[in-house]
Design a protein around this motif. Sequence first.
Motif, PDB file in Angstrom:
ATOM      1  N   GLY A  50       0.596  -1.284  -0.238  1.00 19.45           N
ATOM      2  CA  GLY A  50      -0.014  -0.269  -0.395  1.00 19.45           C
ATOM      3  C   GLY A  50       1.260   1.477   0.043  1.00 19.45           C
ATOM      4  N   VAL A  51       1.958   1.215   0.648  1.00 22.74           N
ATOM      5  CA  VAL A  51       2.618   2.432   0.793  1.00 22.74           C
ATOM      6  C   VAL A  51       3.281   2.759  -0.660  1.00 22.74           C
ATOM      7  CG1 VAL A  51       3.129   2.575   3.315  1.00 22.74           C
ATOM      8  CG2 VAL A  51       4.098   2.035   1.875  1.00 22.74           C
ATOM      9  N   TYR A  52       3.496   1.376  -1.097  1.00 24.41           N
ATOM     10  CA  TYR A  52       4.848   1.911  -2.281  1.00 24.41           C
ATOM     11  C   TYR A  52       3.792   2.047  -3.598  1.00 24.41           C
ATOM     12  CZ  TYR A  52       8.965   1.599  -0.080  1.00 24.41           C
ATOM     13  OH  TYR A  52      10.462   1.938   0.802  1.00 24.41           O
ATOM     14  N   GLY A  53       2.526   2.257  -3.546  1.00 25.97           N
ATOM     15  CA  GLY A  53       1.787   2.955  -4.138  1.00 25.97           C
ATOM     16  C   GLY A  53       1.028   1.603  -4.797  1.00 25.97           C
ATOM     17  N   GLY A  54       0.618   0.285  -4.438  1.00 27.09           N
ATOM     18  CA  GLY A  54       0.243  -0.819  -4.850  1.00 27.09           C
ATOM     19  C   GLY A  54      -1.149  -1.241  -4.668  1.00 27.09           C
ATOM     20  N   ASN A  55      -1.825  -1.921  -5.205  1.00 25.38           N
ATOM     21  CA  ASN A  55      -3.021  -2.394  -4.759  1.00 25.38           C
ATOM     22  C   ASN A  55      -3.065  -4.243  -5.090  1.00 25.38           C
ATOM     23  OD1 ASN A  55      -5.229   0.094  -5.200  1.00 25.38           O
ATOM     24  ND2 ASN A  55      -3.848   0.104  -6.790  1.00 25.38           N
ATOM     25  N   LEU A  56      -4.252  -4.939  -3.927  1.00 21.87           N
ATOM     26  CA  LEU A  56      -4.067  -6.392  -3.770  1.00 21.87           C
ATOM     27  C   LEU A  56      -4.451  -7.077  -5.266  1.00 21.87           C
ATOM     28  CD1 LEU A  56      -4.458  -6.437   0.143  1.00 21.87           C
ATOM     29  CD2 LEU A  56      -2.413  -5.953  -0.995  1.00 21.87           C
ATOM     30  N   LEU A  92       2.152   4.950  11.095  1.00 22.43           N
ATOM     31  CA  LEU A  92       3.396   4.668  10.062  1.00 22.43           C
ATOM     32  C   LEU A  92       3.672   5.870   9.063  1.00 22.43           C
ATOM     33  CD1 LEU A  92       2.145   0.817   8.406  1.00 22.43           C
ATOM     34  CD2 LEU A  92       3.234   1.792  11.027  1.00 22.43           C
ATOM     35  N   PRO A  93       4.541   5.569   8.050  1.00 23.00           N
ATOM     36  CA  PRO A  93       5.604   6.352   7.700  1.00 23.00           C
ATOM     37  C   PRO A  93       4.934   6.379   5.894  1.00 23.00           C
ATOM     38  CG  PRO A  93       7.177   5.320   9.091  1.00 23.00           C
ATOM     39  CD  PRO A  93       5.846   4.642   9.072  1.00 23.00           C
ATOM     40  N   SER A  94       5.003   7.079   5.570  1.00 27.87           N
ATOM     41  CA  SER A  94       4.199   7.217   4.060  1.00 27.87           C
ATOM     42  C   SER A  94       5.354   7.029   2.643  1.00 27.87           C
ATOM     43  CB  SER A  94       3.250   8.526   3.565  1.00 27.87           C
ATOM     44  OG  SER A  94       3.937   9.507   3.726  1.00 27.87           O
ATOM     45  N   GLN A  95       4.996   6.562   1.955  1.00 23.34           N
ATOM     46  CA  GLN A  95       5.147   7.039   1.213  1.00 23.34           C
ATOM     47  C   GLN A  95       4.860   7.391  -0.550  1.00 23.34           C
ATOM     48  OE1 GLN A  95       8.960   6.122   1.256  1.00 23.34           O
ATOM     49  NE2 GLN A  95       9.553   6.434  -0.584  1.00 23.34           N
ATOM     50  N   GLU A  96       4.104   6.330  -0.793  1.00 25.51           N
ATOM     51  CA  GLU A  96       4.067   6.502  -2.709  1.00 25.51           C
ATOM     52  C   GLU A  96       2.617   6.346  -2.185  1.00 25.51           C
ATOM     53  OE1 GLU A  96       4.970   7.192  -5.468  1.00 25.51           O
ATOM     54  OE2 GLU A  96       6.905   6.279  -4.530  1.00 25.51           O
ATOM     55  N   THR A  97       1.837   6.529  -1.054  1.00 24.17           N
ATOM     56  CA  THR A  97       0.421   6.828  -0.293  1.00 24.17           C
ATOM     57  C   THR A  97       1.138   6.795   0.820  1.00 24.17           C
ATOM     58  OG1 THR A  97      -0.048   4.502  -0.057  1.00 24.17           O
ATOM     59  CG2 THR A  97      -0.046   5.361  -2.220  1.00 24.17           C
ATOM     60  N   ASP A  98      -0.317   6.831   2.029  1.00 23.75           N
ATOM     61  CA  ASP A  98      -0.497   7.308   3.419  1.00 23.75           C
ATOM     62  C   ASP A  98      -1.170   5.764   3.790  1.00 23.75           C
ATOM     63  OD1 ASP A  98      -3.149   8.057   3.397  1.00 23.75           O
ATOM     64  OD2 ASP A  98      -2.434   9.898   4.033  1.00 23.75           O
ATOM     65  N   PHE A  99      -1.474   4.794   3.236  1.00 23.28           N
ATOM     66  CA  PHE A  99      -2.487   3.778   3.543  1.00 23.28           C
ATOM     67  C   PHE A  99      -1.581   2.556   4.667  1.00 23.28           C
ATOM     68  CE2 PHE A  99      -4.121   3.677  -0.720  1.00 23.28           C
ATOM     69  CZ  PHE A  99      -5.584   3.883  -0.862  1.00 23.28           C
ATOM     70  N   VAL A 100      -2.617   2.573   6.040  1.00 22.87           N
ATOM     71  CA  VAL A 100      -2.082   1.453   6.672  1.00 22.87           C
ATOM     72  C   VAL A 100      -2.793   0.835   6.825  1.00 22.87           C
ATOM     73  CG1 VAL A 100      -1.230   3.466   7.719  1.00 22.87           C
ATOM     74  CG2 VAL A 100      -3.641   2.948   8.773  1.00 22.87           C
ATOM     75  N   ASN A 153      -2.921   5.825  21.337  1.00 19.29           N
ATOM     76  CA  ASN A 153      -4.556   6.032  21.179  1.00 19.29           C
ATOM     77  C   ASN A 153      -4.274   7.323  20.218  1.00 19.29           C
ATOM     78  OD1 ASN A 153      -5.172   3.971  22.863  1.00 19.29           O
ATOM     79  ND2 ASN A 153      -5.486   5.143  24.837  1.00 19.29           N
ATOM     80  N   GLN A 154      -3.415   8.341  20.364  1.00 17.99           N
ATOM     81  CA  GLN A 154      -3.726   8.936  19.419  1.00 17.99           C
ATOM     82  C   GLN A 154      -2.980   8.130  17.943  1.00 17.99           C
ATOM     83  OE1 GLN A 154      -4.607  12.781  20.206  1.00 17.99           O
ATOM     84  NE2 GLN A 154      -4.379  12.325  17.608  1.00 17.99           N
ATOM     85  N   VAL A 155      -1.747   7.353  17.758  1.00 18.05           N
ATOM     86  CA  VAL A 155      -2.229   7.325  17.156  1.00 18.05           C
ATOM     87  C   VAL A 155      -3.340   6.539  15.745  1.00 18.05           C
ATOM     88  CG1 VAL A 155      -0.652   5.561  15.809  1.00 18.05           C
ATOM     89  CG2 VAL A 155       0.647   6.430  17.324  1.00 18.05           C
ATOM     90  N   TYR A 156      -3.330   6.035  16.366  1.00 20.80           N
ATOM     91  CA  TYR A 156      -4.681   5.224  15.936  1.00 20.80           C
ATOM     92  C   TYR A 156      -6.355   5.726  15.195  1.00 20.80           C
ATOM     93  CZ  TYR A 156      -9.497   2.231  15.228  1.00 20.80           C
ATOM     94  OH  TYR A 156     -10.600   2.329  14.661  1.00 20.80           O
ATOM     95  N   ALA A 157      -6.551   7.555  16.537  1.00 24.70           N
ATOM     96  CA  ALA A 157      -7.308   8.071  16.274  1.00 24.70           C
ATOM     97  C   ALA A 157      -7.064   9.443  14.740  1.00 24.70           C
ATOM     98  CB  ALA A 157      -7.638   9.427  17.251  1.00 24.70           C
ATOM     99  N   ASP A 158      -5.952   9.288  14.779  1.00 22.96           N
ATOM    100  CA  ASP A 158      -4.520  10.028  13.702  1.00 22.96           C
ATOM    101  C   ASP A 158      -4.979   9.085  12.558  1.00 22.96           C
ATOM    102  OD1 ASP A 158      -4.382  12.021  14.724  1.00 22.96           O
ATOM    103  OD2 ASP A 158      -2.099  11.677  15.216  1.00 22.96           O
ATOM    104  N   SER A 159      -4.843   7.744  12.905  1.00 19.52           N
ATOM    105  CA  SER A 159      -5.019   7.051  11.241  1.00 19.52           C
ATOM    106  C   SER A 159      -5.612   6.402  10.810  1.00 19.52           C
ATOM    107  CB  SER A 159      -3.910   5.507  11.854  1.00 19.52           C
ATOM    108  OG  SER A 159      -2.612   5.856  12.460  1.00 19.52           O
ATOM    109  N   VAL A 160      -7.383   6.427  11.293  1.00 13.84           N
ATOM    110  CA  VAL A 160      -8.343   5.530  11.122  1.00 13.84           C
ATOM    111  C   VAL A 160      -8.782   6.073   9.671  1.00 13.84           C
ATOM    112  CG1 VAL A 160     -11.108   6.033  11.396  1.00 13.84           C
ATOM    113  CG2 VAL A 160      -9.711   5.707  13.200  1.00 13.84           C
ATOM    114  N   SER A 161      -8.305   7.297   8.543  1.00 12.31           N
ATOM    115  CA  SER A 161      -8.579   8.140   7.578  1.00 12.31           C
ATOM    116  C   SER A 161      -7.610   7.168   6.228  1.00 12.31           C
ATOM    117  CB  SER A 161      -8.703   9.573   7.679  1.00 12.31           C
ATOM    118  OG  SER A 161      -7.338  10.278   7.815  1.00 12.31           O
ATOM    119  N   ARG A 162      -6.708   6.659   7.059  1.00 15.39           N
ATOM    120  CA  ARG A 162      -5.975   6.236   5.779  1.00 15.39           C
ATOM    121  C   ARG A 162      -5.701   4.514   6.612  1.00 15.39           C
ATOM    122  NH1 ARG A 162       0.122   7.816   8.534  1.00 15.39           N
ATOM    123  NH2 ARG A 162       0.361   6.530   6.731  1.00 15.39           N
ATOM    124  N   MET A 163      -7.058   4.322   6.255  1.00 17.81           N
ATOM    125  CA  MET A 163      -7.146   2.538   6.263  1.00 17.81           C
ATOM    126  C   MET A 163      -7.088   2.076   5.950  1.00 17.81           C
ATOM    127  SD  MET A 163      -8.721   1.947  10.060  1.00 17.81           S
ATOM    128  CE  MET A 163      -8.658   2.482  12.085  1.00 17.81           C
TER     129      MET A 163
END
Length: 471
Positions: A243-249, A339-347, A409-419
Amino acid sequence: MHDAQRARRRSSAGRQVRLAAGATLLATVAVACGGGGGGEEAGGGAAPAQIPELTDDELTLSFIWFEWPPAQALEDFANAEYTKERPNVTIEVNTVPNANWRDAMFTQFAARQTDFDIPILDSQHIGEAVTNGNILDLTDFVEENIEVDAYDPYLLAAYGQYPQAETGQRDEDASLYGLPLLGDTWTMVYRKDLIGEEPPQTWDEMIDVAAQCQADNPGVSGLAFHQSNGSDAAAVTYNTVNGVYGGNLWDSGEGQIEGVINDDAGQKAMDVLVNEMKPLTALGSGNWFIDEVNAAVAQGQACIAFQWIAASGGLLDPEQSTLGTTREEISEVLGFAPLPSQETDFVPLGGMGMHVSAYAPEERQAEALNFMAWFLQEDIQKKWAAAGGVPSRTDALQSPEFLDGAPYNQVYADSVSRMRDMWNVPVYAQLIDIENTNVNAALNGAKDPAQALDDIAEQQQSVLDSSGGLD
């Protein structure tokens, strides 16, 4: 009586629910609220819009989950709080090893008789359970009893909707078969004393920082992450890097896997995972999962690690750590970041929903519905957060009870939109097994990485096609 029951339950730490063998279970069906019924093609039926009258008799409401700290936390929390409203009810959260979790549920589902009332399903299990008629349709119940606007639409979709929507979307006309129990994603855990206070911001930077930390600190590995062939461990790791390198499953609209997961971005991700990240892990880590990663961090043997947030609580426990004698001392050493991002910021999307077994007796189905309506209230979700749970209600996620409860916990709150989730299709179990086996083989040097990815694509496409595609 309830205190005695709970005492007996807690004295049997490490308990395991039996794996019911299909050969020993008769195909006896408990009629579901709204009509669960017999026969091989029977659907799970629909839960009523209004919660049926509840019994005043002593009742045990049984969950099934896998063995990890949130399971015990849920049992303790529910028996402390739910029984204030329903003193005649005892909550049991029965557990199995993670690798047996899916089979423990679906073996009983296949026999159309369950000794659990609320199965806790991974998001990808929903399609199989729905198409087999194993769980109740909760759509009408949700409309009447749940504040849907209090949730990120994607979390409702991920933990209950089928067919499921694309990441970040919910089809409000689709049916809901479950409701959020525990949210989750990965956090990056890093040694502030070894790499500095500021975490790396890109994946490439993270790899460079980990390599330098490993070189500067003999005996400490640069990275620790999930590699096991069990459950979905190795597959989630590859999918995250993909995901972070711009791929898709896959192309979910076309039902196409081959040529998608193993395109240039997918191959880049596999190369990074096997040839750049794997050399920074400890010898013998080829079958690590949650416990092993936690142990490496707690024992000071990793510069950077990736872990599920809901499984990270023990990292701050002085009794489990060599990094400090108090929670505060450990927090000075360990940092938690998205998590760090790269081509995208998916988690990766983690967490699970709760559902109602179509084969549970009517009085326990009614109790299960009442528990869900109770559990998803704002004040209860905040109490769940304070007890160590990861809530899904937006107001609870933004509350001091949650955000101040733990540094991750802040990590989770900040990551919801990236899932981003995986494929949510009835043949999920076969797809994940193919990916786990091949990624684990590549990580352990048993298969060429590029060939492993091509094999994943070919084998998964074959399974999806033979199953009728998306149906």
